[in-house]
Design a protein around this motif. Structure first.
Motif: not given
Length: 522
Positions: A3-10, A85-104
């Motif tokens: 899953a990738v969380l994406h914030i456009a115009d971050f 990133l805090a919201v990303g941890f609600t999806l999985s304990p293994a997350i990556e700070d891929t890029a500004p506005g992108l969390c995998t």
């Protein structure tokens, strides 16, 4: 599944999320404050009015006079990244700070039926934090990124009722699946199944795969415009002509390959800081920012399996002074409402000598309290509500007048001290084995000033505002003193019991040369 969380115009939304007045207004992020500054990002409302990337400030304002102009703020981006990133941890304990506005997030091990509901919940949490986002769910991290970038966020269509359509285990007809997919896209979510990957990738423009400018120019000369045009060519021929760069581009056009993520470690220090460009003089904007901080910190606490035991608030004022306050919670918690009430109760009665220019908030983490009460013990039904009530009362009467009365280790009459209330009410003290003997004394509070006078016949009379009469019987004096080692607390008195001729038993006390009636015996 990833899953990738994406914030456009971050960078733009990182600035706007702390400005409630800018919600829904056309806004753009500029490279500077001068006339030659260029538009780096624009929200949908601004783009709809003709504001485009690369415009100068006069050009953008000419198309949108009500445009909200902002410049990048690294501190705001850092705070927004932590929220993502805090919201990303609600999806999985293994997350990556891929890029500004992108969390995998790696969803390996999670129930497939819960993937989409988790994504809906994550989008709702980001929306509450002021960050409009989209989610892509796919077989590889790159495919999930493509999916997240291809969906437009639409927070107005958020509804948890979509979760029924996200049940992957239920048999859906082709028409019902299409409706479910449409609903997901409207909600800012795109779930790609392996069977849909080719049809999804084919129409995407070639620029999505980030080819280098020289390679992109060659492919355009070849007439290749989309990812499908590129993947339709044999991979070996692309490699033979362009080498490793061509192979990497072809693989990206095909959706990428499985790769291990670079996991982010959950934070162990829970703090938030912000310096304000414009001084804050009222309570509402300060509470708004504090609520944003607490929403993010509470998510981080839950991700790390912690709760907050203390809050430390520090306000930097315009006159270079600081106001700091530490809040010891009656019971450790990660409930945002409870934490916010503690700060709100304090701030609504606070008056600072100058405007606020910076804010710091630190949470002291603790493990969740696990305690089994005794059979005859009772705890407070709402310890945080009780603490809030005490805080409100203390703001009115003072901190030194709030607490549970307790007898100190002294013989001083009426000595009492206030201690913080216990979170657990102990069982009732049993009756003493040998009850006290003697008549109960009904004390006068405060003691009644009295005066003694002797008659010619040797009788003694008592005079006071409460009782008067001849003393028919007077018991032996009982001197008492204590704390003589402290000059400011030393005390000395003489007590005696008296009976009046007309009836009544009283305790008479002499302090220095003055007499007082301390009470009446029943």
């Amino acid at each position: 599944m990833f899953a990738v969380l994406h914030i456009a115009d971050f960078a733009l939304h990182a600035v706007l999320r702390h400005e409630p007045a800018a919600t829904g207004q056309p806004a753009a992020l500029f490279s500077g404050t001068g006339k030659k500054s260029l538009v780096l990002a624009a929200n949908p409302a601004a783009r709809a009015l003709g504001v485009a990337l690369g415009m100068t400030a006069p050009q953008a304002v000419a198309r949108c006079p009500a445009l909200v102009i902002r410049t990048p703020k690294p501190a705001a981006e850092t705070e927004a990244r932590a929220a993502l990133l805090a919201v990303g941890f609600t999806l999985s304990p293994a997350i990556e700070d891929t890029a500004p506005g992108l969390c995998t997030a790696d969803l390996k091990g999670a129930d497939p039926a819960k993937h989409a509901p988790l994504a809906v919940s994550a989008l709702a949490q980001l929306a509450a934090l002021g960050l409009p986002a989209t989610v892509g769910l796919a077989r590889t991290p790159l495919l999930a990124r493509y999916a997240a970038r291809s969906v437009q966020p639409d927070l107005s269509s958020f509804s948890l009722s979509f979760s029924s359509a996200f049940d992957a285990s239920s048999p859906l007809s082709h028409e019902r699946k299409t409706n479910a997919e449409n609903e997901r896209e409207r909600a800012g979510i795109l779930l790609l199944s392996p069977a849909d990957e080719e049809s999804f990738l084919a129409p995407l423009p070639l620029a999505v795969a980030d080819p280098s400018p020289p390679l992109a120019a060659v492919l355009v000369d070849w007439g290749l415009r989309t990812l499908g045009d590129l993947t339709a060519l044999p991979r070996d021929e692309i490699v033979r002509r362009f080498g490793s760069e061509g192979l990497a581009l072809w693989q990206r056009a095909a959706g990428g390959t499985l790769r291990p993520l670079h996991p982010v470690v959950p934070p162990q220090k829970f703090s938030a800081r912000m310096e304000f460009e414009n001084e804050i003089e009222t309570l509402e904007p300060l509470l708004f920012i504090l609520r944003r901080f607490l929403d993010r910190l509470a998510l981080e606490l839950r991700a790390a399996q912690f709760v907050a035991a203390e809050l430390h608030l520090a306000l930097k004022l315009e006159d270079d002074t600081r106001h700091a306050r530490r809040f010891r919670l009656p019971e450790p918690t990660a409930d945002v409402e409870v934490l916010f009430r503690a700060l709100h109760t304090h701030l609504e009665s606070l008056t600072t000598p100058a405007a606020i220019v910076a804010l710091e908030l630190d949470l002291t983490p603790a493990r969740p309290l696990v305690r089994q009460q005794g059979l005859f013990e009772t705890g407070l039904r709402d310890p945080h509500g009780f603490a809030e009530t005490l805080a409100r009362v203390s703001a009115l009467v003072g901190h030194d007048r709030i607490g549970t009365p307790q007898l100190p280790d002294t013989h001083r009459p009426d000595a009492v001290q206030l201690i913080p209330p216990a979170p657990v009410i102990p069982p009732a003290v049993p009756d003493p084995l040998h009850p006290p003997l003697g008549l109960p004394l009904r004390r006068f509070r405060p003691p009644v000033p009295a005066r003694l006078s002797a008659a010619n016949d040797g009788s003694v009379y008592l005079w006071s505002d409460r009782v008067q009469g001849e003393i028919s019987l007077r018991g032996p004096p009982y001197p008492a003193s204590g704390e003589w080692w402290q000059k400011d607390r030393a005390w000395q008195r003489v007590e005696s019991d008296i009976a009046l001729a007309e009836g009544g038993l009283y305790r008479l006390v002499r302090v220095g040369e003055s007499y007082f009636l301390e009470g009446e015996y029943d």
